[in-house]
Design an enzyme around this catalytic site. Sequence first.
Site, PDB file in Angstrom:
ATOM      1  CB  SER A 262      -0.893  -0.134   1.329  1.00 58.51           C
ATOM      2  OG  SER A 262      -0.073   0.196   2.382  1.00 58.51           O
ATOM      3  CE  LYS A 263       0.113   8.623  -0.604  1.00 57.36           C
ATOM      4  NZ  LYS A 263       0.935   8.888   0.774  1.00 57.36           N
TER       5      LYS A 263
END
Length: 503
Positions: A262-263
């Site tokens: 994920s970011k």
Amino acid sequence: MTKNVRVRFAPSPTGPLHIGGVRTALFNYLFAKKHNGTFILRIEDTDQNRYVEGAEHYIIDALNWCGMPPDESPVNGGAFGPYRQSERKDLYKQYADALIASGNAYYAFDTAEELDFHRKDHEAKGKTFIYNWHNRLKLKNSLALSKEEVEAKLEAGEDYVIRFKSPQDETLHLKDIIRGDIKIDTNILDDKVLFKSDGMPTYHLANIVDDHLMEITHVIRGEEWLPSLALHYQLYQAFGWEASEFAHLPLILKPTGKGKLSKRDGDKLGFPVFPLEWKDPKTGEVSRGYKEDGYFPEAMVNFLAFLGWNPGTEQEIFSLEELVADFDLGRVNKSGARFDPDKTKWFNHHYMQEQNNDVLAEAFKQSQPELSEIDVDYISLVIGLIKERATFVSDFWELSHFFFTAPTSYDEKAAKKAFKDGTADILKTVKNIILHIDDFTVIALQKDIKGWITENDIGFGKVMMPLRLALVGALQGPDVFDIMFMIGKNETVKRIENAIKSL
């Protein structure tokens, strides 16, 4: 393959393109080019509530930067357009109506509040609410209501959705190129919404209709779409169409190997998860991109190809053309692929060595204000000496600043190591040797200075360490004779004199 291969990458314009999406696009691109097929970009913007301004433009820019421009897209159309689902919305209602006419779908008039009540009621009893064969005749839909009641509701303009009618007591036999044969019991499937009350299709209906009309032969997409495979196959069957072949790619996992990348992982560990920098139009928040962080597109493509695929050999460095030649969906793994930030840097370091020095020099000059007045040809020569130790253009200044400016201070530890009693006298002698060299070349410098060291039986370290410190300010950098040649005789002498005075 007998059919003309046509594949599509179909992102939603809801924000920046995650590298997982880029990997999906890459595998579609490689497969298409391997089989002399067509790579299509279709923008799936049926969910207008989640549409983000600038996201479509970002997706196209990202694909172009990676070197995989679509053959057909919203900006370079073809015979199968439009390539935005929002511009195709008039198509979908007729297909939804056809499914109702054939008995494969039905109108559902349940309100959001009514469905929420059923969910909570099931939760209170320790059950999960699924809208399908076991309860649909008890709910407010055209299967439970009379024909007259349904017509009255439609004429009155009541909100409705169109749901797919999942079969009861059947076993679906599905095929996936990567995962093999899959069996699904239809009793566990819910009756998915195909058409919403706002007059727009859901992803499921629009996706299948568009894939059929665009003659998509292979659907290569992320593992997260695997639960939708049963419905999509059933939709093909309901329409009487030949289904595309499916291949579901493995997840890209966090560097720890646990969970989807994920970011937040990138923010926490200091690496980007988007190909290009993205500025959120609502919040103004800026997210890092591989391009702006100094990665070469070739490096990004190379490391993404190895997230889930392997060539079956020891080879790791592949050009895009080599990837096309060797790519095979049969060599894509089922299990998730761990993302390794250090490996991405390893790839970038390799591609740094292959870059043209003149091109790198221009980029370096633009990034460093101190170089505005320096000749780009000189900068190019410097890069040729230092780039083997660089991973990014941003590394160049740290590795090369002494080629452009004299040291104003000296590394304390290095000075203690390099400067001893008698070192000043040694440097004075080296300075005199340099002053008497007419042909100021690397070869002449090596010959005269090394010759003097050997003749006088002096340890090389006693001369070369303080000489390097005088020129650089630290015990780092390329060959000392290369440095002297590049900065010139006068500057070399000046730096040696400054070191003698200071140290």
